[in-house]
Motif scaffolding. Structure first.
Motif, PDB file in Angstrom:
ATOM      1  N   GLU A   1      19.299 -68.193 -31.970  1.00  0.00           N
ATOM      2  CA  GLU A   1      20.144 -68.730 -30.902  1.00  0.00           C
ATOM      3  C   GLU A   1      19.762 -70.168 -30.554  1.00  0.00           C
ATOM      4  O   GLU A   1      19.900 -70.599 -29.410  1.00  0.00           O
ATOM      5  CB  GLU A   1      20.079 -67.833 -29.668  1.00  0.00           C
ATOM      6  N   TYR A   2      19.320 -70.929 -31.543  1.00  0.00           N
ATOM      7  CA  TYR A   2      18.814 -72.275 -31.291  1.00  0.00           C
ATOM      8  C   TYR A   2      19.873 -73.213 -30.725  1.00  0.00           C
ATOM      9  O   TYR A   2      19.559 -74.097 -29.932  1.00  0.00           O
ATOM     10  CB  TYR A   2      18.183 -72.875 -32.554  1.00  0.00           C
ATOM     11  N   THR A   3      21.136 -73.039 -31.097  1.00  0.00           N
ATOM     12  CA  THR A   3      22.158 -73.975 -30.615  1.00  0.00           C
ATOM     13  C   THR A   3      22.256 -73.947 -29.096  1.00  0.00           C
ATOM     14  O   THR A   3      22.277 -75.002 -28.458  1.00  0.00           O
ATOM     15  CB  THR A   3      23.542 -73.689 -31.230  1.00  0.00           C
TER      16      THR A   3
ATOM     17  N   ILE B   1      21.342 -77.032 -26.536  1.00  0.00           N
ATOM     18  CA  ILE B   1      22.346 -77.519 -25.590  1.00  0.00           C
ATOM     19  C   ILE B   1      21.791 -77.491 -24.170  1.00  0.00           C
ATOM     20  O   ILE B   1      21.947 -78.460 -23.416  1.00  0.00           O
ATOM     21  CB  ILE B   1      23.644 -76.687 -25.704  1.00  0.00           C
ATOM     22  N   LYS B   2      21.115 -76.390 -23.806  1.00  0.00           N
ATOM     23  CA  LYS B   2      20.523 -76.299 -22.461  1.00  0.00           C
ATOM     24  C   LYS B   2      19.424 -77.334 -22.271  1.00  0.00           C
ATOM     25  O   LYS B   2      19.306 -77.937 -21.207  1.00  0.00           O
ATOM     26  CB  LYS B   2      19.974 -74.894 -22.220  1.00  0.00           C
ATOM     27  N   LYS B   3      18.618 -77.547 -23.296  1.00  0.00           N
ATOM     28  CA  LYS B   3      17.536 -78.531 -23.213  1.00  0.00           C
ATOM     29  C   LYS B   3      18.115 -79.930 -22.982  1.00  0.00           C
ATOM     30  O   LYS B   3      17.627 -80.682 -22.143  1.00  0.00           O
ATOM     31  CB  LYS B   3      16.699 -78.493 -24.487  1.00  0.00           C
ATOM     32  N   LEU B   4      19.148 -80.265 -23.706  1.00  0.00           N
ATOM     33  CA  LEU B   4      19.774 -81.579 -23.556  1.00  0.00           C
ATOM     34  C   LEU B   4      20.515 -81.697 -22.227  1.00  0.00           C
ATOM     35  O   LEU B   4      20.527 -82.772 -21.620  1.00  0.00           O
ATOM     36  CB  LEU B   4      20.716 -81.856 -24.726  1.00  0.00           C
ATOM     37  N   ALA B   5      21.115 -80.608 -21.767  1.00  0.00           N
ATOM     38  CA  ALA B   5      21.822 -80.625 -20.487  1.00  0.00           C
ATOM     39  C   ALA B   5      20.848 -80.917 -19.340  1.00  0.00           C
ATOM     40  O   ALA B   5      21.229 -81.550 -18.354  1.00  0.00           O
ATOM     41  CB  ALA B   5      22.533 -79.298 -20.249  1.00  0.00           C
TER      42      ALA B   5
ATOM     43  N   SER C   1      27.865 -76.946 -29.749  1.00  0.00           N
ATOM     44  CA  SER C   1      27.144 -76.221 -30.792  1.00  0.00           C
ATOM     45  C   SER C   1      27.449 -76.762 -32.184  1.00  0.00           C
ATOM     46  O   SER C   1      26.584 -76.759 -33.055  1.00  0.00           O
ATOM     47  CB  SER C   1      27.458 -74.724 -30.722  1.00  0.00           C
ATOM     48  N   GLN C   2      28.651 -77.253 -32.400  1.00  0.00           N
ATOM     49  CA  GLN C   2      28.987 -77.806 -33.706  1.00  0.00           C
ATOM     50  C   GLN C   2      28.151 -79.049 -34.008  1.00  0.00           C
ATOM     51  O   GLN C   2      27.655 -79.216 -35.121  1.00  0.00           O
ATOM     52  CB  GLN C   2      30.467 -78.151 -33.775  1.00  0.00           C
ATOM     53  N   THR C   3      27.967 -79.898 -33.028  1.00  0.00           N
ATOM     54  CA  THR C   3      27.147 -81.095 -33.209  1.00  0.00           C
ATOM     55  C   THR C   3      25.707 -80.706 -33.516  1.00  0.00           C
ATOM     56  O   THR C   3      25.071 -81.297 -34.396  1.00  0.00           O
ATOM     57  CB  THR C   3      27.199 -81.981 -31.952  1.00  0.00           C
TER      58      THR C   3
ATOM     59  N   THR D   1      23.955 -81.498 -37.066  1.00  0.00           N
ATOM     60  CA  THR D   1      22.739 -82.314 -37.078  1.00  0.00           C
ATOM     61  C   THR D   1      21.642 -81.607 -37.856  1.00  0.00           C
ATOM     62  O   THR D   1      20.958 -82.211 -38.673  1.00  0.00           O
ATOM     63  CB  THR D   1      22.281 -82.618 -35.642  1.00  0.00           C
ATOM     64  N   LYS D   2      21.471 -80.307 -37.616  1.00  0.00           N
ATOM     65  CA  LYS D   2      20.442 -79.542 -38.338  1.00  0.00           C
ATOM     66  C   LYS D   2      20.747 -79.490 -39.834  1.00  0.00           C
ATOM     67  O   LYS D   2      19.845 -79.560 -40.668  1.00  0.00           O
ATOM     68  CB  LYS D   2      20.335 -78.133 -37.785  1.00  0.00           C
ATOM     69  N   ALA D   3      22.023 -79.387 -40.177  1.00  0.00           N
ATOM     70  CA  ALA D   3      22.409 -79.289 -41.581  1.00  0.00           C
ATOM     71  C   ALA D   3      22.367 -80.633 -42.303  1.00  0.00           C
ATOM     72  O   ALA D   3      22.453 -80.676 -43.530  1.00  0.00           O
ATOM     73  CB  ALA D   3      23.812 -78.704 -41.691  1.00  0.00           C
ATOM     74  N   GLY D   4      22.224 -81.726 -41.572  1.00  0.00           N
ATOM     75  CA  GLY D   4      22.189 -83.046 -42.199  1.00  0.00           C
ATOM     76  C   GLY D   4      23.564 -83.624 -42.425  1.00  0.00           C
ATOM     77  O   GLY D   4      23.718 -84.621 -43.109  1.00  0.00           O
TER      78      GLY D   4
END
Length: 91
Positions: A33-35, A39-43, A51-53, A57-60
């Motif tokens: 559930e990392y997305t 998102i919460k960390k950045l918020a 979540s798409q961003t 980003t993780k996928a490069g």
């Protein structure tokens, strides 16, 4: 799917040790559930993302140093928790 070679290039991860640490964090310690966690960390820092961003980003697929750093921080938190659990089980 994470393309590690692409991430190494995008974020200038040149040293073998750095590559091994990054690979370990992204493949072994990032929760499913990392997305939502990213998102919460950045918020908490007043940075809005979706979540798409985070997944791109993780996928490069896209480069976003702030999101990538948050992903690594989440993985590091889980790695520390895992290491503490292992230590507690050995005592």
């Amino acid at each position: 799917m994470t393309n590690l070679n692409k991430l190494y290039t995008l974020y200038d991860v040149c040293l073998q040790k750095e590559q091994e640490v990054l690979k370990d964090l992204l493949t072994n310690h990032l929760p499913k559930e990392y997305t939502l966690k990213v998102i919460k960390k950045l918020a908490g820092n007043n940075i809005r993302t979706d979540s798409q961003t985070v997944r791109n980003t993780k996928a490069g697929i896209g480069k976003n140093i702030i999101v990538f750093n948050a992903i690594i921080e989440v993985a590091k938190t889980y790695k520390d928790a895992s290491n503490k659990l292992k230590s507690n089980l050995q005592n």
